[in-house]
Design a protein around this motif. Sequence first.
Motif, mmCIF file in Angstrom:
data_model
loop_
_atom_site.group_PDB
_atom_site.id
_atom_site.type_symbol
_atom_site.label_atom_id
_atom_site.label_comp_id
_atom_site.label_asym_id
_atom_site.label_seq_id
_atom_site.Cartn_x
_atom_site.Cartn_y
_atom_site.Cartn_z
ATOM 1 N N ASP A 1 0.973 -1.215 0.005
ATOM 2 C CA ASP A 1 -0.133 -0.147 -0.033
ATOM 3 C C ASP A 1 0.850 1.255 -0.147
ATOM 4 O O ASP A 1 2.009 1.353 0.556
ATOM 5 C CB ASP A 1 -0.807 0.045 1.255
ATOM 6 N N ALA A 2 0.337 2.129 -0.596
ATOM 7 C CA ALA A 2 0.945 3.659 -0.564
ATOM 8 C C ALA A 2 0.022 4.802 -0.749
ATOM 9 O O ALA A 2 -1.008 4.526 -1.453
ATOM 10 C CB ALA A 2 2.075 3.766 -1.691
ATOM 11 N N VAL A 3 -0.002 5.834 -0.173
ATOM 12 C CA VAL A 3 -0.714 7.009 -0.067
ATOM 13 C C VAL A 3 -0.128 8.300 -0.073
ATOM 14 O O VAL A 3 0.948 8.515 0.504
ATOM 15 C CB VAL A 3 -2.046 6.778 0.895
ATOM 16 N N SER A 4 -0.647 9.181 -0.963
ATOM 17 C CA SER A 4 0.217 10.526 -0.881
ATOM 18 C C SER A 4 -0.970 11.468 -0.670
ATOM 19 O O SER A 4 -1.942 11.486 -1.276
ATOM 20 C CB SER A 4 0.923 10.744 -2.291
ATOM 21 N N PHE A 5 -0.637 12.670 -0.172
ATOM 22 C CA PHE A 5 -1.423 13.646 0.352
ATOM 23 C C PHE A 5 -0.939 15.001 0.528
ATOM 24 O O PHE A 5 0.299 14.902 1.390
ATOM 25 C CB PHE A 5 -2.685 13.165 1.482
ATOM 26 N N SER A 6 -1.607 16.140 0.758
ATOM 27 C CA SER A 6 -1.157 17.367 1.432
ATOM 28 C C SER A 6 -1.984 17.452 2.463
ATOM 29 O O SER A 6 -3.224 16.998 2.598
ATOM 30 C CB SER A 6 -1.353 18.461 0.302
ATOM 31 N N LEU A 7 -1.707 18.029 3.633
ATOM 32 C CA LEU A 7 -2.114 18.413 4.811
ATOM 33 C C LEU A 7 -3.203 19.601 4.817
ATOM 34 O O LEU A 7 -2.761 20.605 4.126
ATOM 35 C CB LEU A 7 -1.338 18.478 5.785
ATOM 36 N N PRO A 8 -4.314 19.643 5.370
ATOM 37 C CA PRO A 8 -5.193 20.994 5.164
ATOM 38 C C PRO A 8 -4.414 22.131 5.691
ATOM 39 O O PRO A 8 -3.554 22.021 6.754
ATOM 40 C CB PRO A 8 -6.282 20.567 6.256
ATOM 41 N N GLY A 9 -4.644 23.308 4.832
ATOM 42 C CA GLY A 9 -3.685 24.349 5.156
ATOM 43 C C GLY A 9 -2.139 24.378 4.965
ATOM 44 O O GLY A 9 -1.567 25.436 5.185
ATOM 45 N N HIS A 10 -1.588 23.221 4.120
ATOM 46 C CA HIS A 10 -0.457 23.286 4.057
ATOM 47 C C HIS A 10 -0.306 22.626 2.790
ATOM 48 O O HIS A 10 0.619 21.533 2.471
ATOM 49 C CB HIS A 10 0.365 22.095 5.295
ATOM 50 N N LYS A 11 -0.674 23.340 1.904
ATOM 51 C CA LYS A 11 -0.768 22.747 0.202
ATOM 52 C C LYS A 11 0.375 22.714 -0.360
ATOM 53 O O LYS A 11 0.521 22.263 -1.232
ATOM 54 C CB LYS A 11 -1.956 23.242 -0.593
ATOM 55 N N GLY A 12 1.404 23.303 0.295
ATOM 56 C CA GLY A 12 2.696 23.481 -0.476
ATOM 57 C C GLY A 12 3.781 22.183 -0.035
ATOM 58 O O GLY A 12 4.931 22.283 -0.424
ATOM 59 N N GLU A 13 3.248 21.357 0.721
ATOM 60 C CA GLU A 13 4.031 20.275 0.995
ATOM 61 C C GLU A 13 3.179 18.874 0.874
ATOM 62 O O GLU A 13 1.996 18.766 1.417
ATOM 63 C CB GLU A 13 4.413 20.516 2.562
ATOM 64 N N SER A 14 3.663 17.677 0.252
ATOM 65 C CA SER A 14 3.060 16.555 0.145
ATOM 66 C C SER A 14 3.843 15.626 0.818
ATOM 67 O O SER A 14 4.968 15.386 1.033
ATOM 68 C CB SER A 14 3.246 16.240 -1.462
ATOM 69 N N TYR A 15 3.064 14.666 1.660
ATOM 70 C CA TYR A 15 3.484 13.541 2.176
ATOM 71 C C TYR A 15 3.185 12.166 1.588
ATOM 72 O O TYR A 15 2.226 11.874 1.112
ATOM 73 C CB TYR A 15 2.874 13.538 3.994
ATOM 74 N N CYS A 16 4.053 11.161 1.660
ATOM 75 C CA CYS A 16 3.797 10.025 1.104
ATOM 76 C C CYS A 16 4.182 8.785 2.101
ATOM 77 O O CYS A 16 5.240 8.956 2.713
ATOM 78 C CB CYS A 16 4.796 9.682 -0.131
ATOM 79 N N PHE A 17 3.323 7.896 2.536
ATOM 80 C CA PHE A 17 3.363 6.808 3.321
ATOM 81 C C PHE A 17 3.190 5.745 2.538
ATOM 82 O O PHE A 17 2.137 5.711 1.631
ATOM 83 C CB PHE A 17 2.199 6.706 4.467
ATOM 84 N N SER A 18 4.221 4.599 2.645
ATOM 85 C CA SER A 18 4.315 3.493 1.849
ATOM 86 C C SER A 18 4.654 2.129 2.950
ATOM 87 O O SER A 18 5.697 2.703 3.546
ATOM 88 C CB SER A 18 5.133 3.518 0.709
ATOM 89 N N ARG A 19 4.288 1.211 2.636
ATOM 90 C CA ARG A 19 4.549 -0.065 3.031
ATOM 91 C C ARG A 19 5.013 -1.009 2.228
ATOM 92 O O ARG A 19 4.370 -1.336 1.067
ATOM 93 C CB ARG A 19 3.622 -0.860 4.026
ATOM 94 N N ASN A 20 6.244 -1.660 2.389
ATOM 95 C CA ASN A 20 6.720 -2.699 1.686
ATOM 96 C C ASN A 20 7.397 -3.858 2.792
ATOM 97 O O ASN A 20 8.441 -3.602 3.312
ATOM 98 C CB ASN A 20 8.052 -1.940 0.815
ATOM 99 N N GLY A 21 6.676 -5.008 2.763
ATOM 100 C CA GLY A 21 6.913 -5.780 3.752
ATOM 101 C C GLY A 21 7.027 -5.232 5.184
ATOM 102 O O GLY A 21 5.841 -4.982 5.388
ATOM 103 N N ASP A 22 8.057 -5.610 5.914
ATOM 104 C CA ASP A 22 8.046 -4.890 7.123
ATOM 105 C C ASP A 22 8.450 -3.575 7.281
ATOM 106 O O ASP A 22 8.889 -3.192 8.489
ATOM 107 C CB ASP A 22 8.948 -5.836 7.803
ATOM 108 N N THR A 23 8.701 -2.783 6.367
ATOM 109 C CA THR A 23 9.139 -1.454 6.274
ATOM 110 C C THR A 23 8.077 -0.477 5.793
ATOM 111 O O THR A 23 7.500 -0.641 4.756
ATOM 112 C CB THR A 23 10.216 -1.367 5.282
#
Length: 117
Positions: free
Chosen positions: A78-100
């Motif tokens: 799984d992986a997901v990317s998004f910007s936070l409310p009120g902080h549209k100039g920065e994007s975060y990406c969370f991803s899982r690969n096995g145990d990481t």
Amino acid sequence: MKPAILALAIALAPFAANAGEITLNKPLQGATLPGTETDMAVYFTKSRDAGYRVHAAYIGKDAEGQPKRVEMELHDGDAVSFSLPGHKGESYCFSRNGDTLSVSNELVTAELPGKAS
């Protein structure tokens, strides 16, 4: 500040990352990812169905208020990317690969339609 969020921030402070990415591979292992607009503290726990329950608290660099929370469940691949409310100039990406679990952030630049770089 709520005691649980304050405890999380204090506990994760020594693990601050210098780059735009952190990698976690043990439950309850935490790290802080500094950004340009926000700072985010992250850790995960295992769920019953082999998922990782990801817990994150973030606060804007210009904010005086309480940290805000983000929670999600990620399974292997799984992986997901998004910007936070009120902080549209920065994007975060969370991803899982096995145990990481990997979390990264990057600046987002808006481009006007029809204006190619």
